[in-house]
Write a protein that holds these residues in place. Structure first.
Motif, PDB file in Angstrom:
ATOM      1  N   ASN A  58     -10.775  -2.858  -0.104  1.00 14.10           N
ATOM      2  CA  ASN A  58     -10.047  -2.618   1.141  1.00 14.10           C
ATOM      3  C   ASN A  58     -10.482  -3.573   2.233  1.00 14.10           C
ATOM      4  O   ASN A  58      -9.660  -4.071   2.994  1.00 14.10           O
ATOM      5  CB  ASN A  58     -10.255  -1.172   1.587  1.00 14.10           C
ATOM      6  N   TRP A  70     -11.736  -6.435   1.788  1.00 16.24           N
ATOM      7  CA  TRP A  70     -11.261  -7.765   1.441  1.00 16.24           C
ATOM      8  C   TRP A  70      -9.808  -7.935   1.851  1.00 16.24           C
ATOM      9  O   TRP A  70      -9.378  -8.995   2.297  1.00 16.24           O
ATOM     10  CB  TRP A  70     -11.422  -7.984  -0.063  1.00 16.24           C
ATOM     11  N   ARG A  71      -9.074  -6.870   1.717  1.00 20.67           N
ATOM     12  CA  ARG A  71      -7.651  -6.961   2.050  1.00 20.67           C
ATOM     13  C   ARG A  71      -7.422  -7.253   3.518  1.00 20.67           C
ATOM     14  O   ARG A  71      -6.344  -7.704   3.907  1.00 20.67           O
ATOM     15  CB  ARG A  71      -6.947  -5.666   1.675  1.00 20.67           C
ATOM     16  N   GLU A  72      -8.414  -6.984   4.273  1.00 22.74           N
ATOM     17  CA  GLU A  72      -8.251  -7.311   5.686  1.00 22.74           C
ATOM     18  C   GLU A  72      -8.231  -8.815   5.883  1.00 22.74           C
ATOM     19  O   GLU A  72      -7.752  -9.307   6.890  1.00 22.74           O
ATOM     20  CB  GLU A  72      -9.403  -6.705   6.487  1.00 22.74           C
ATOM     21  N   ILE A 130      -9.322  -7.542  -6.949  1.00 23.25           N
ATOM     22  CA  ILE A 130      -9.148  -8.602  -5.950  1.00 23.25           C
ATOM     23  C   ILE A 130      -8.390  -9.779  -6.554  1.00 23.25           C
ATOM     24  O   ILE A 130      -7.468 -10.331  -5.956  1.00 23.25           O
ATOM     25  CB  ILE A 130     -10.518  -9.057  -5.419  1.00 23.25           C
ATOM     26  N   LEU A 160      -4.783  -8.938  -6.880  1.00 19.56           N
ATOM     27  CA  LEU A 160      -4.070  -8.999  -5.610  1.00 19.56           C
ATOM     28  C   LEU A 160      -3.857 -10.445  -5.189  1.00 19.56           C
ATOM     29  O   LEU A 160      -2.816 -10.798  -4.641  1.00 19.56           O
ATOM     30  CB  LEU A 160      -4.859  -8.251  -4.538  1.00 19.56           C
ATOM     31  N   GLU A 161      -4.832 -11.230  -5.443  1.00 28.38           N
ATOM     32  CA  GLU A 161      -4.672 -12.641  -5.100  1.00 28.38           C
ATOM     33  C   GLU A 161      -3.519 -13.252  -5.865  1.00 28.38           C
ATOM     34  O   GLU A 161      -2.739 -14.046  -5.346  1.00 28.38           O
ATOM     35  CB  GLU A 161      -5.964 -13.410  -5.399  1.00 28.38           C
ATOM     36  N   ASN A 208      -0.200 -12.045  -4.589  1.00 24.95           N
ATOM     37  CA  ASN A 208       0.143 -12.624  -3.294  1.00 24.95           C
ATOM     38  C   ASN A 208       0.098 -14.142  -3.287  1.00 24.95           C
ATOM     39  O   ASN A 208       0.140 -14.760  -2.237  1.00 24.95           O
ATOM     40  CB  ASN A 208      -0.799 -12.079  -2.235  1.00 24.95           C
ATOM     41  N   ASP A 257       0.721  -3.712  -2.789  1.00 18.66           N
ATOM     42  CA  ASP A 257      -0.196  -4.785  -3.134  1.00 18.66           C
ATOM     43  C   ASP A 257      -0.189  -5.928  -2.139  1.00 18.66           C
ATOM     44  O   ASP A 257      -1.018  -6.818  -2.197  1.00 18.66           O
ATOM     45  CB  ASP A 257       0.156  -5.359  -4.508  1.00 18.66           C
ATOM     46  N   LEU A 285      -0.707  -8.227   0.903  1.00 22.19           N
ATOM     47  CA  LEU A 285      -1.781  -8.396   1.859  1.00 22.19           C
ATOM     48  C   LEU A 285      -1.179  -8.512   3.248  1.00 22.19           C
ATOM     49  O   LEU A 285      -0.093  -9.049   3.432  1.00 22.19           O
ATOM     50  CB  LEU A 285      -2.578  -9.648   1.525  1.00 22.19           C
TER      51      LEU A 285
END
Lengths: 117, 759
Positions: B522, B524-526, B550, B553-554, B557, B598, B600
């Motif tokens: 979470n 990291w998502r910031e 992570i 998600l990368e 995105n 998902d 960001l």
């Protein structure tokens, strides 16, 4: 790491934090032993292993590693074992007792050290 | 030596056994063997200079042989001065005449005789059958060596020679034409030779060789020559292109088996110890045509391009390439000398003209090395990778500006940026930017030394050092500029966590903490993190899972994947309509949509994939592999040592800082522009608030973040965001023109995107 040699606030804080942590962990271990909860014991061992390693308490660390392994039903060296749960619980119990002794000695020394300064 | 002997022998033989030159086609008129002999002798005398080359039979051959075929000069010679002159050239002609039994043989012999005749003669007397006439008593001494060789051997060679003669005869046939038409001497005339009527010819004395894609040429060989000897000759023939850089073992000769015939076109490399004649015999029973030239196969890598001019430098020049490239991309160009400094700025603008600029620096660097005697900072061993990485990232960087809201000025704006940015970086790098919020008290009392976690030993050492030196004692990295990165510490053990925090504090980098994998993800998502120190064994979600998440998600995105293509894919994933503007902003509006969980929030803050350094408790190799497999970039073994940690922070941090130059610049502007106090507070407090409130990234990039966010923020807290942005504006403008622009553009695009949102 201390900012000031004469006043080891930082390391003192860490070390005393470790004391609390260790004692709390030992309590948890006893509890887990009663519950015969090997996985929890394993993770508790791992947990204490991390911090004791950080402080350089190698005996405590090694014992904690054993606890971790026994809790995972492995032999002391980490190789997969094939004993019964009771067997490993017994091993853990013994190791916990041992590590407590080791911890006590380390604690005494550390307290002396910080007591002096 | 054997070659010589063999050659000589035939000559003798002829002379001794000689019948009249019956079949001989050769041009030379059949003269009495005696007369020939005399001629040869005389010729030999002058030719003796050649003797010197005895050691190198091949050489001799060349000289003598060339006449007939390839070598123009030699070949010419014979023509004008057929019989009279005593030079080696003459010899060939004369000799052919004597030949005895087979014309072929005769032909062969003549050649041999030409060169060696003299020596042979001398030695002859003692050796074998041919003593009688030929061996002139005169030069025996010289030839002595020859004699040593067993006669049997000679005979053998002779025998062999008999087979070969045909080719010789051919040659000679050509030679004769030469007299007639002197011009046709080159390979061309010889080419016909294979076609020549002569039957099962064995070996040409000259063989065709050629470089790939080049014309063939002939080289002289003798019958006992091994492939290795031929190589020697070839090197001499190609004195310029090959001879300078190659030795015989460096290249290979290949036989291409009937390249034009349909049978097979395969090539076979010749081993050095094969007999060249036999090879030719087997492959070209009818004689070698020009098309069948042996291929000279030169290993490409061995040809140094620069060597002709400065032979020595070739190595260094290539070596210089790397530092040079790095210099442009990563390290400030050498601080050196006047003359070069003017060139530096253009180099820094490398993003624009990549190739062109990359060529330049090497020279500059190398020159500067000479001039200053200093070698430029070499990248650390891992630098190559980084460099490549950077190359990949950098251009994308430029593009990012354009693909982001700033589409309007793409071109000029980009360049402008490129110029300014590195300059700014250079200017500021020396002074490690502090994270003001994080280390307020730290700056007051600089940490005295690099102590390891072990408390017992270090204190002693530290105590010895006087108080005054504390500052300088800062440790290996204390004085070095630490990359301005943002680190996320993921660690569940508070003891370890505190220690890591202390380490990072000391390194003066910004950091945040998370005590389990879920929190880590979470956070990291910031956005805005460059480096994650990830403990592997964590409650709730362990480090490996967090890492995988992570990375996933990368991927989703498109972080770190070609940003240029980002918009479309992201668009699809997120929300087509909104993205059309090309901004990253739209994603924010999308956040709440179910499918977009998902997504960001601030893709702006994810310049590149975050670097994840696993903290592994065990030193088991398998654990490390597991960590790497999960997507970690590196690992540290658990009782984390300050030195190692700082090394990792340096390594990865520098890389990330450069990739995220943009973010850094904003952060820097943000922190440096406003007078210290104000800036710090703003950075620290509002950043934190933001993070919690709007799930937005922390401190540093607030400026832009705000702008970008504002449209999306409309959903949640428009007023706040816009107000904040407004407040910030004056500061930003004060700092850098570029940034103002950025802001303006982003603001504009933000507006459009928000409007799109509305619709």
């Amino acid at each position: 790491m201390d900012d000031d040699e004469d006043d080891r606030d930082f390391s003192r804080g860490i070390v005393y934090g470790f004391f609390e942590q260790a004692e709390a962990t030992f309590e948890n271990m006893e509890k887990a032993l009663k519950d015969k909860d090997l996985p929890t014991l394993s993770s508790l061992g791992h947990f204490l292993k991390g911090s004791s390693a950080t402080l350089g308490l190698s005996k405590v660390r090694d014992s904690c590693e054993k606890i971790q392994h026994f809790g995972a039903r492995k032999e002391a060296d980490g190789n997969p074992g094939n004993g019964s749960d009771a067997h490993y619980l017994d091993l853990v119990q013994r190791t916990v007792d041992q590590v407590k002794g080791e911890y006590k000695r380390a604690e005494a020394k550390l307290k002396t050290f910080y007591g002096e300064t | 030596m054997t070659d010589l002997k063999s050659r000589l022998k035939p000559a003798f033989r002829r002379s001794t056994s000689t019948a009249s030159p019956t079949t001989d086609i050769s041009t030379s008129p059949s003269s009495s063997s005696v007369s020939d002999r005399s001629r040869t002798k005389s010729s030999l005398r002058p030719g003796k200079s050649k003797r010197a080359s005895f050691a190198l039979p091949v050489d001799d051959q060349k000289k003598s042989f060339p006449l007939p075929s390839t070598q123009s000069t030699a070949s010419h010679a014979p023509i004008p001065i057929p019989a009279s002159k005593s030079t080696a050239v003459n010899a060939p002609e004369a000799e052919p005449s004597p030949p005895v039994t087979t014309p072929i043989d005769q032909i062969d012999n003549p050649r041999l005789v030409i060169e060696q005749a003299t020596p042979e003669n001398r030695g002859r007397s003692s050796t074998t059958d041919s003593k009688t006439q030929s061996p002139p008593p005169e030069n025996p001494n010289r030839l002595r060596e020859r004699d040593a060789q067993p006669s049997t051997e000679r005979r053998l060679t002779l025998a062999a020679r008999r087979h070969s003669p045909i080719s010789l005869s051919q040659d000679r046939a050509f030679a004769t034409p030469k007299h007639i038409q002197p011009e046709s001497q080159g390979p061309l005339p010889s080419a016909p030779s294979p076609n020549s009527p002569l039957p099962a010819a064995t070996m040409p004395k000259k063989i065709w060789v050629k470089m790939p894609k080049a014309d063939a040429t002939r080289v002289a060989i003798s019958e006992d020559d091994l492939v290795d000897d031929v190589k020697d000759v070839v090197l001499r023939k190609y004195a310029n292109s090959l001879g300078r850089h190659f030795d015989p073992p460096d290249f290979t000769l290949k036989v291409s088996v009937a390249p034009h015939s349909s049978r097979h076109t395969n090539e076979r490399p010749l081993r050095p110890d094969e007999n060249i004649l036999k090879i030719l015999e087997t492959h070209y029973p009818k004689g070698q045509s020009i098309d069948e030239a042996l291929l000279i196969d030169v290993p490409q890598r061995r040809t140094p391009k620069h060597s002709p001019r400065i032979p020595v430098s070739s190595y260094y020049m290539t070596e210089d390439l790397r530092p040079g490239e790095n210099g442009t991309d990563y390290f400030p160009p050498m601080p050196v000398n006047g003359p070069h400094s003017p060139h530096l700025p253009p180099n820094l603008a490398a993003q624009g003209g990549h190739t062109a600029i990359h060529r330049l620096p090497p020279h500059q660097n190398s020159i500067s090395v000479i001039e200053t005697g200093h070698v430029p900072n070499l990248p650390s061993p891992g630098a190559l990778n980084r460099n490549r990485h950077a190359d990949r990232q950098r251009p994308r960087y430029g593009r990012q500006h354009t693909s982001s809201p700033t589409v309007l000025n793409s071109g000029s704006h980009q360049n402008h940026d490129a110029h300014k940015a590195p300059a700014a970086q250079n200017a500021h790098l020396p002074t490690p930017p502090l994270a003001p919020a994080d280390i307020p008290h730290q700056t007051a009392t600089p940490p005295p030394r690099t102590s390891s976690p072990r408390p017992t030993q270090k204190p002693k050492r530290a105590k010895k050092s006087p108080n005054g030196t504390k500052a300088s004692n800062q440790g290996p990295l204390g004085d070095v500029a630490i990359p301005p990165i943002n680190v996320l510490i993921v660690e569940d053990n508070h003891i370890n966590l505190r220690l890591l925090e202390a380490f990072l504090k000391r390194l003066k980098v910004r950091w945040s903490t998370a005590i389990n994998g879920e929190i880590a993800v979470n956070k990291w998502r910031e956005g805005g993190f460059h480096l994650v120190l990830m403990d592997i064994q964590l409650p709730v979600m362990n480090g490996l899972d967090a890492t995988k998440e992570i990375r996933r998600l990368e991927r989703v995105n498109s972080i770190g994947i070609n940003r240029g293509g980002n918009t479309p894919t992201f668009e699809k994933a997120a929300n087509g309509a909104m993205m059309v503007d090309g901004g990253n902003d739209p994603s924010e509006g999308v956040v709440k949509k179910p499918k977009e969980e998902d997504n960001l929030v601030n893709t702006d803050l994810f310049k590149s994939p975050v670097i994840i350094v696993a903290l592994t408790a065990s030193s088991l190799q398998s654990d490390r592999h597991e960590a790497l497999a999960a997507g970690c970039n590196d690992f540290l073994t658990k009782p984390v040592n300050f030195d190692w940690l700082s090394r990792k922070v340096m390594e990865w941090g520098c890389m990330q800082a450069l990739i995220d130059f943009d973010g850094w610049r904003k952060w820097k502007d943000f922190t440096s522009a406003p007078p210290a106090k104000d800036g710090k507070k703003q950075a620290a407090l509002p950043g934190a608030k933001d993070a919690t409130a709007a799930n937005k990234a922390p401190t540093p990039k607030k400026g832009e973040k705000r702008d970008n966010i504002s449209p999306g923020g409309a959903v949640a807290a428009t007023g706040d965001a816009s107000g904040d942005a407004g407040a910030k504006k004056p500061k930003m403008t004060a700092v850098e023109e570029v940034i103002t622009r950025d802001r303006g553009e982003s603001g504009g695009s933000g507006a459009t995107s928000s409007s799109g949102e509305g619709s």
